[in-house]
Scaffold this active site. Sequence first.
Site, PDB file in Angstrom:
ATOM      1  N   GLY A  42       0.776  -1.238   0.000  1.00 39.49           N
ATOM      2  CA  GLY A  42       0.000   0.000   0.000  1.00 39.49           C
ATOM      3  C   GLY A  42       0.805   1.284   0.000  1.00 39.49           C
ATOM      4  O   GLY A  42       0.357   2.307  -0.510  1.00 39.49           O
ATOM      5  N   GLU A  97       3.866   4.460   6.024  1.00 33.08           N
ATOM      6  CA  GLU A  97       2.649   3.640   5.966  1.00 33.08           C
ATOM      7  C   GLU A  97       1.591   4.342   5.116  1.00 33.08           C
ATOM      8  O   GLU A  97       1.581   5.569   5.012  1.00 33.08           O
ATOM      9  CB  GLU A  97       2.166   3.386   7.409  1.00 33.08           C
ATOM     10  CG  GLU A  97       0.953   2.508   7.561  1.00 33.08           C
ATOM     11  CD  GLU A  97       1.062   1.113   6.971  1.00 33.08           C
ATOM     12  OE1 GLU A  97       1.371   0.989   5.762  1.00 33.08           O
ATOM     13  OE2 GLU A  97       0.794   0.133   7.690  1.00 33.08           O
ATOM     14  N   ASP A 101      -5.234   2.472  10.825  1.00 36.78           N
ATOM     15  CA  ASP A 101      -6.644   2.225  11.096  1.00 36.78           C
ATOM     16  C   ASP A 101      -6.772   1.838  12.576  1.00 36.78           C
ATOM     17  O   ASP A 101      -6.798   2.704  13.438  1.00 36.78           O
ATOM     18  CB  ASP A 101      -7.078   1.114  10.132  1.00 36.78           C
ATOM     19  CG  ASP A 101      -8.562   0.861  10.117  1.00 36.78           C
ATOM     20  OD1 ASP A 101      -9.326   1.807  10.317  1.00 36.78           O
ATOM     21  OD2 ASP A 101      -8.971  -0.295   9.909  1.00 36.78           O
ATOM     22  N   SER A 102      -6.760   0.553  12.895  1.00 35.97           N
ATOM     23  CA  SER A 102      -6.812   0.146  14.302  1.00 35.97           C
ATOM     24  C   SER A 102      -5.487   0.461  15.006  1.00 35.97           C
ATOM     25  O   SER A 102      -5.447   0.627  16.219  1.00 35.97           O
ATOM     26  CB  SER A 102      -7.091  -1.357  14.408  1.00 35.97           C
ATOM     27  OG  SER A 102      -5.968  -2.093  13.974  1.00 35.97           O
ATOM     28  N   THR A 105      -1.203  -3.076  13.244  1.00 37.33           N
ATOM     29  CA  THR A 105      -0.054  -3.390  12.389  1.00 37.33           C
ATOM     30  C   THR A 105       1.165  -2.581  12.820  1.00 37.33           C
ATOM     31  O   THR A 105       2.248  -3.125  13.035  1.00 37.33           O
ATOM     32  CB  THR A 105      -0.378  -3.052  10.910  1.00 37.33           C
ATOM     33  OG1 THR A 105      -1.650  -3.597  10.594  1.00 37.33           O
ATOM     34  CG2 THR A 105       0.673  -3.593   9.974  1.00 37.33           C
ATOM     35  N   LYS A 129      -7.003   7.217  10.358  1.00 37.76           N
ATOM     36  CA  LYS A 129      -8.417   7.211  10.782  1.00 37.76           C
ATOM     37  C   LYS A 129      -8.397   7.145  12.303  1.00 37.76           C
ATOM     38  O   LYS A 129      -8.547   6.065  12.877  1.00 37.76           O
ATOM     39  CB  LYS A 129      -9.123   5.950  10.261  1.00 37.76           C
ATOM     40  CG  LYS A 129      -9.332   5.857   8.778  1.00 37.76           C
ATOM     41  CD  LYS A 129     -10.135   4.580   8.512  1.00 37.76           C
ATOM     42  CE  LYS A 129     -10.088   4.151   7.092  1.00 37.76           C
ATOM     43  NZ  LYS A 129     -10.675   2.807   6.879  1.00 37.76           N
ATOM     44  N   PHE A 150     -14.025   3.485   4.037  1.00 37.03           N
ATOM     45  CA  PHE A 150     -13.040   2.631   3.381  1.00 37.03           C
ATOM     46  C   PHE A 150     -12.545   3.338   2.121  1.00 37.03           C
ATOM     47  O   PHE A 150     -13.327   3.670   1.240  1.00 37.03           O
ATOM     48  CB  PHE A 150     -13.606   1.248   3.056  1.00 37.03           C
ATOM     49  CG  PHE A 150     -12.508   0.268   2.796  1.00 37.03           C
ATOM     50  CD1 PHE A 150     -11.837  -0.340   3.852  1.00 37.03           C
ATOM     51  CD2 PHE A 150     -12.089  -0.002   1.497  1.00 37.03           C
ATOM     52  CE1 PHE A 150     -10.776  -1.212   3.620  1.00 37.03           C
ATOM     53  CE2 PHE A 150     -11.034  -0.874   1.249  1.00 37.03           C
ATOM     54  CZ  PHE A 150     -10.384  -1.471   2.317  1.00 37.03           C
ATOM     55  N   ARG A 163      -5.372   0.181  -6.633  1.00 33.42           N
ATOM     56  CA  ARG A 163      -4.127   0.769  -6.117  1.00 33.42           C
ATOM     57  C   ARG A 163      -3.611   1.862  -7.046  1.00 33.42           C
ATOM     58  O   ARG A 163      -2.985   2.811  -6.608  1.00 33.42           O
ATOM     59  CB  ARG A 163      -3.035  -0.303  -5.993  1.00 33.42           C
ATOM     60  CG  ARG A 163      -3.280  -1.316  -4.894  1.00 33.42           C
ATOM     61  CD  ARG A 163      -2.014  -2.140  -4.668  1.00 33.42           C
ATOM     62  NE  ARG A 163      -2.270  -3.364  -3.913  1.00 33.42           N
ATOM     63  CZ  ARG A 163      -2.331  -3.427  -2.587  1.00 33.42           C
ATOM     64  NH1 ARG A 163      -2.140  -2.365  -1.862  1.00 33.42           N
ATOM     65  NH2 ARG A 163      -2.567  -4.581  -1.982  1.00 33.42           N
TER      66      ARG A 163
HETATM   67  P1  IMP Z   1      -4.406  -1.405  11.150  1.00 33.04           P
HETATM   68  O1  IMP Z   1      -3.500  -2.467  11.667  1.00 33.04           O
HETATM   69  O2  IMP Z   1      -5.835  -1.675  11.510  1.00 33.04           O
HETATM   70  O3  IMP Z   1      -3.996  -0.013  11.516  1.00 33.04           O
HETATM   71  O4  IMP Z   1      -4.435  -1.586   9.593  1.00 33.04           O
HETATM   72  C1  IMP Z   1      -3.631  -0.945   8.724  1.00 33.04           C
HETATM   73  C2  IMP Z   1      -3.739  -1.590   7.367  1.00 33.04           C
HETATM   74  O5  IMP Z   1      -5.088  -1.922   7.032  1.00 33.04           O
HETATM   75  C3  IMP Z   1      -3.301  -0.634   6.290  1.00 33.04           C
HETATM   76  O6  IMP Z   1      -1.920  -0.695   6.072  1.00 33.04           O
HETATM   77  C4  IMP Z   1      -4.124  -1.099   5.095  1.00 33.04           C
HETATM   78  O7  IMP Z   1      -3.447  -2.131   4.429  1.00 33.04           O
HETATM   79  C5  IMP Z   1      -5.403  -1.639   5.689  1.00 33.04           C
HETATM   80  N1  IMP Z   1      -6.502  -0.646   5.666  1.00 33.04           N
HETATM   81  C6  IMP Z   1      -7.080  -0.030   6.711  1.00 33.04           C
HETATM   82  N2  IMP Z   1      -8.044   0.821   6.332  1.00 33.04           N
HETATM   83  C7  IMP Z   1      -8.073   0.775   4.979  1.00 33.04           C
HETATM   84  C8  IMP Z   1      -8.852   1.464   3.974  1.00 33.04           C
HETATM   85  O8  IMP Z   1      -9.716   2.324   4.231  1.00 33.04           O
HETATM   86  N3  IMP Z   1      -8.551   1.146   2.680  1.00 33.04           N
HETATM   87  C9  IMP Z   1      -7.616   0.231   2.316  1.00 33.04           C
HETATM   88  N4  IMP Z   1      -6.865  -0.423   3.230  1.00 33.04           N
HETATM   89  C10 IMP Z   1      -7.098  -0.166   4.546  1.00 33.04           C
HETATM   90 MG    MG Z   2      -0.659  -1.315   4.619  1.00 37.11          MG
END
Ligand code: IMP
Ligand code: MG
Length: 178
Positions: A42, A97, A101-102, A105, A129, A150, A163
Amino acid sequence: MKEKVRIFLPEQKVNARIEEIAQKISSDYAGQEVHLICILKGSVFFTCELAKRITVPVTMDFMSVSSYGNDTKSSGVVKIIKDLDESIEGKNVLVIEDIIDSGRTLSYLLDILGKRNPQSLRLCTLLDKPERRVKDVNVDYTCFNIPDEFVVGYGLDYAQRYRNLPFIGIVEFENEQE
Ligand code: IMP
Ligand code: MG
């Protein structure tokens, strides 16, 4: 389910903001070298656009970790698919990055990288987010805070598609019958 993509952040706006962040990074790392770590897949587009605009010496490496699979929901499972080629010991590491999101990662990744003795370790994200945060992550550079939608484009995918869109779009899901 069929989906449509609505333009949310046009290319010009994204690039202008990347330029600003690149200038900030260049001044924060003045007189030093910065080692960019691009999180595949990404962050590829963002890393390239950012790297081109940074004026201090740049080196780059790539890492791949598992995140969502082909769904829009977090599995909570984080696994290293491809590790770095080079050691980060003594380097000014800047993790790049696409979206936080959460935070699962990144909190896991920063933990691992921190144990490898970099001189410094910072995080730069194209999108954040904040509403969705489950794990606390310290973000040093954010291009855009966005609502809980999303998004795709500029490297971000939905089931590996979109992408290559030059803008950031919001995915709108609709029934095929409609
Ligand atoms: P986290 O571990 O929940 O913070 O997830 C991060 C990863 O989730 C990002 O690197 C993306 O690959 C994927 N992701 C989270 N939200 C989106 C979105 O709105 N669109 C596309 N990929 C997302
Ligand atoms: Mg990613």
